[in-house]
Design an enzyme around this catalytic site. Structure first.
Site, PDB file in Angstrom:
ATOM      1  CB  SER A  77       1.288   3.820   1.825  1.00  0.00           C
ATOM      2  OG  SER A  77       1.799   5.373   1.725  1.00  0.00           O
ATOM      3  CG  ASP A 215       1.702   4.118  -2.351  1.00  0.00           C
ATOM      4  OD1 ASP A 215       1.918   3.308  -1.399  1.00  0.00           O
ATOM      5  OD2 ASP A 215       1.115   5.130  -2.146  1.00  0.00           O
TER       6      ASP A 215
END
EC number: 3.1.1.-
Length: 386
Positions: A77, A215
């Site tokens: 991330s 993600d």
């Protein structure tokens, strides 16, 4: 005569011990891991700025960069974005961003990335500005061009499998030599925050290879330390520079893991009687935070235990703020006031003790870590010059 002989033996023993210590340090494999957390990346950004500054002072080199000192840099991330920033080369084949440019990056671009006016009912942000700034900063650079080994995670929602982007895996999977901006967007595409990312590359046979990614925290949760370590140990099977950590010899590894803070929500306690009355909505509000925090704690617990059992606890440093409170817990609050608070959290963290059992401050621990990184680099440079 006996005294002289004893003195000479002592000198030989000291020299032998010193030589062994230097040899051991030279063989060390160094790993940096950076957690996910959206705008909270300001916290590890502050820590990285301090560490790089220390390395520059120790080596009397203003151009020293973190990629010069770490064999593997991994992130998920926002940690994946930081990984790209400090490993992607510019036109001079040096990292395009120094560590002291990370926090200003968030201040400049965070409010546009997390702009609620671009959102839709089913997600908060459209991701267009994020992609735009990634393309602008990272250009056409691909994984193989990274200045050191990287480990950036994502998750393919079509195949239901994690996708890990590393340099060392390209020989077997050349289709993963993707553009860095595609990788960075993918690892940051948190469900409900940004749209999933589709792009395609080519296999070694020229066939189209499609990826549908979200993600990286879906694959590795927020703490990618174990992923980064596994990339290092896998590389040890093929790369002589990593040979010292074959057979999981963590004594030969220096691991720095940077968190983005835990949340006070996880510190709230609940009873079985209370939660028995909860519905799906109440559980949804806390279960993700609880799962992520618990997984991060377990990763840290496992690594701490392994390094302690090998009497190498000083080889592992986890830098984490426990807990964050108020607006600083939010991954997408990019207001100037909140970003200032996050920067202050990072600065204050440097002055805090590493743990209840270790009164050493994070600042002191990072200086010690920097000394090891600096000495190791010098030893390797001296060996290469012969």
């Amino acid at each position: 005569m006996a005294t002289t002989k004893s003195f000479l033996i002592l000198i030989v023993m000291i020299l032998a011990t010193t030589s062994s210590t230097f040899a051991s340090l030279e063989e060390m494999v160094t790993v940096l891991s950076i957690d996910g957390g959206g705008i909270k990346g300001i916290i590890p950004g502050t820590i990285l700025e301090f560490l790089e500054g220390q390395l520059q002072k120790m080596d009397n080199n203003a151009d020293a960069r973190l990629a010069d000192y770490f064999d593997v840099i991994g992130g998920t991330s926002t940690g994946g974005l930081l990984t790209a920033m400090i490993t992607t080369p510019n036109e001079n084949n040096r990292p395009f961003a120094a560590a002291n440019e990370i926090v200003p990056f968030y201040f400049e671009h965070g409010p546009h990335i997390f702009n609620s006016s671009t959102g839709q009912f089913f997600r908060k942000y459209d991701g267009k500005y994020l992609m735009q700034v990634l393309q602008e900063k990272l250009g056409e650079t691909r994984v193989h061009q990274a200045l050191t080994e990287v480990a950036i995670s994502s998750f393919d929602i079509k195949t239901n499998k994690p996708v890990i982007f590393t340099k060392s895996n390209l020989a077997k999977s050349p289709e993963l030599d993707a553009k860095m901006y595609d990788i960075c967007y993918s690892t940051a595409a948190a469900p409900t925050y940004f749209p999933p990312h589709y792009f395609a590359t080519n296999t070694i046979n020229g066939d189209k290879y499609e990826l549908n990614l979200v993600d990286g925290a879906v694959a590795t949760v927020a703490d990618p330390a174990l992923l980064s370590v596994s990339v290092a140990t896998r590389r040890a099977q093929e790369d002589p520079a990593f040979a010292s950590i074959r057979s999981l010899n963590y004594k030969k590894m220096l691991l720095l893991s940077l968190g983005t803070g835990t949340t006070s929500e996880f510190d709230k306690t609940h009873t079985a009687e209370e939660t028995a009355k909860w519905g799906a909505l109440q559980w949804m509000l806390v279960i993700q935070q609880m799962t992520e925090a618990a997984s991060s704690y377990m990763t840290d617990y496992y690594l701490s235990t392994v390094f302690q059992d090998l009497h190498s606890q000083n080889n592992y440093l986890r830098v984490q703020e426990n807990p964050l409170t108020g607006t600083t817990t939010k991954a997408d609050d990019a207001s100037e006031a909140n970003m200032e608070l996050l920067a202050q959290v990072g600065e204050n963290l440097l002055k805090k003790p590493v743990s209840k059992d270790n009164p050493e401050t994070y600042e002191e621990a990072l200086k010690r870590f920097a000394k090891l990184l600096s000495d190791r680099k010098k030893l390797r440079a001296n060996k290469a010059s012969y």
